[in-house]
Write an enzyme that holds these catalytic residues in place. Structure first.
Site, PDB file in Angstrom:
ATOM      1  N   PRO A  87      15.737   4.861   8.341  1.00  0.00           N
ATOM      2  CA  PRO A  87      15.110   4.168   9.533  1.00  0.00           C
ATOM      3  C   PRO A  87      14.309   4.727  10.765  1.00  0.00           C
ATOM      4  O   PRO A  87      13.212   4.998  11.167  1.00  0.00           O
ATOM      5  CB  PRO A  87      15.522   2.722   9.597  1.00  0.00           C
ATOM      6  CG  PRO A  87      17.072   2.734   8.859  1.00  0.00           C
ATOM      7  CD  PRO A  87      17.292   3.840   7.992  1.00  0.00           C
ATOM      8  N   GLU A 114      26.106   2.875   7.702  1.00  0.00           N
ATOM      9  CA  GLU A 114      25.703   3.083   8.630  1.00  0.00           C
ATOM     10  C   GLU A 114      24.870   4.133   8.643  1.00  0.00           C
ATOM     11  O   GLU A 114      23.630   4.640   9.866  1.00  0.00           O
ATOM     12  CB  GLU A 114      26.733   3.703   9.831  1.00  0.00           C
ATOM     13  CG  GLU A 114      27.311   1.756  10.587  1.00  0.00           C
ATOM     14  CD  GLU A 114      26.271   1.480  10.831  1.00  0.00           C
ATOM     15  OE1 GLU A 114      25.103   1.329  11.479  1.00  0.00           O
ATOM     16  OE2 GLU A 114      26.402   0.220  10.586  1.00  0.00           O
ATOM     17  N   ARG A 152       3.397   7.808  -9.282  1.00  0.00           N
ATOM     18  CA  ARG A 152       1.413   7.576  -9.890  1.00  0.00           C
ATOM     19  C   ARG A 152       0.480   7.799  -9.952  1.00  0.00           C
ATOM     20  O   ARG A 152      -0.649   7.887 -10.516  1.00  0.00           O
ATOM     21  CB  ARG A 152       1.569   5.631  -9.317  1.00  0.00           C
ATOM     22  CG  ARG A 152       0.654   5.683  -8.118  1.00  0.00           C
ATOM     23  CD  ARG A 152       0.992   4.467  -7.473  1.00  0.00           C
ATOM     24  NE  ARG A 152      -0.016   3.418  -7.550  1.00  0.00           N
ATOM     25  CZ  ARG A 152      -1.716   3.714  -6.698  1.00  0.00           C
ATOM     26  NH1 ARG A 152      -1.716   4.591  -6.223  1.00  0.00           N
ATOM     27  NH2 ARG A 152      -2.581   2.988  -7.490  1.00  0.00           N
ATOM     28  N   ASP A 167      -8.231   3.807  -3.312  1.00  0.00           N
ATOM     29  CA  ASP A 167      -6.912   2.506  -3.221  1.00  0.00           C
ATOM     30  C   ASP A 167      -7.099   2.819  -1.160  1.00  0.00           C
ATOM     31  O   ASP A 167      -7.376   3.638  -0.543  1.00  0.00           O
ATOM     32  CB  ASP A 167      -5.483   3.433  -3.134  1.00  0.00           C
ATOM     33  CG  ASP A 167      -5.161   3.206  -4.771  1.00  0.00           C
ATOM     34  OD1 ASP A 167      -5.442   1.826  -5.161  1.00  0.00           O
ATOM     35  OD2 ASP A 167      -4.393   4.142  -5.092  1.00  0.00           O
TER      36      ASP A 167
END
Ligand SMILES: C[S@@+](CC[C@H](N)C(=O)[O-])C[C@H]1O[C@@H](n2cnc3c(N)ncnc32)[C@H](O)[C@@H]1O
Length: 240
Positions: A87, A114, A152, A167
């Site tokens: 993150p 963690e 994809r 897209d």
């Protein structure tokens, strides 16, 4: 040679998971891409097969050990770009996904607990990538997201019927809305222009909708799009 995905994980059974189905699954079966998992635990050196330890400085949770992760990374293909899913990473973008799909493949390190000792991330020069501003319990779902987005785009995977060109994000805008039959449903009609057969009018409507939706929902994307459009020579060029 196939596009190669190498996933370093404590949970190899999570792969290919949903990527065994639909477009990605067919492409995997057809050899368009190949998937290899590396079980980080195989590189533990003690008799308990430990991969983690308590954080220096205290605090809750455990941290993946640098020596174990480094040994696992050494078993990955050295010619692939190596990414640590975290993150704390740079947000994953369609542009980065497009670059990865155009290359030989990717090696993905999935953290748990963690996270991973920072020294191995730095020593190996891993790119740090986040799939969004929220915290998952492990890097595996993030790896599945990245792989789905990249696979994809591989040649032949989507086929002639579908195209990535329109897209969301491809032109810096979110995509326009879609409609199909019936033309009227629960008293709601399809926008008349879509039934007009006038391709220029349809393209103009779609462009306006894409701009409106991006402006309303994603001021960040809209500002970047406007900045890019302002660098173009003539307004007409922006419509194409
Ligand atoms: C519980 S998370 C660790 C969160 C970490 N303590 C923090 O706050 O940054 C465990 C692992 O999940 C993965 N992960 C969690 N959220 C993610 C995200 N948004 N993007 C990419 N990977 C994520 C990472 O590999 C991370 O090491």
């Amino acid at each position: 040679m196939s596009w190669r995905a190498v996933v370093l994980t404590l949970f190899p059974d999570m792969f290919p998971g949903p990527l065994a189905l639909s477009l990605a699954g067919r492409a995997l079966a057809d050899g368009v891409w190949a998937l290899r998992t590396i079980d980080i635990r195989d590189f533990a050196t003690d008799r308990h097969r430990s991969v983690d330890d308590v954080p220096f400085g205290g605090g809750a949770g455990m941290v993946l050990r640098p020596d174990v992760v480094d040994a696992a990374l050494a078993a990955a293909d050295p010619d692939l770009p190596a990414i640590c899913l975290t993150p704390r990473g740079a947000p994953l973008t369609q542009a980065r996904v497009r670059d990865l799909a155009a290359g030989p493949g990717v090696a993905l390190l999935c953290g748990r607990y963690e996270g991973v000792d920072q020294r191995v991330i730095e020593a190996r020069g891993l790119e740090q990538v986040s799939v969004g501003d929220y915290v998952l319990s492990g890097g595996e779902p993030a790896a599945l997201v990245l792989l789905d987005a990249a696979v994809r785009l591989l040649p032949g995977v989507m086929g002639a019927a579908a195209s990535a060109e329109d897209d969301s994000f491809s032109a810096g805008l979110l995509e326009y809305p879609h409609y199909t039959r019936p033309a009227e449903w629960q008293g709601r009609a399809v926008p008349p222009v879509l039934l007009s057969g006038n391709h220029a009018a349809i393209a103009a409507w779609r462009q306006e909708e894409a701009e409106r939706i991006t402006r309303e929902r994603r001021p960040d994307l809209w500002a970047a799009y406007r900045a890019g459009a302002d660098r173009l020579p003539a307004p007409a060029a922006r419509r194409n």
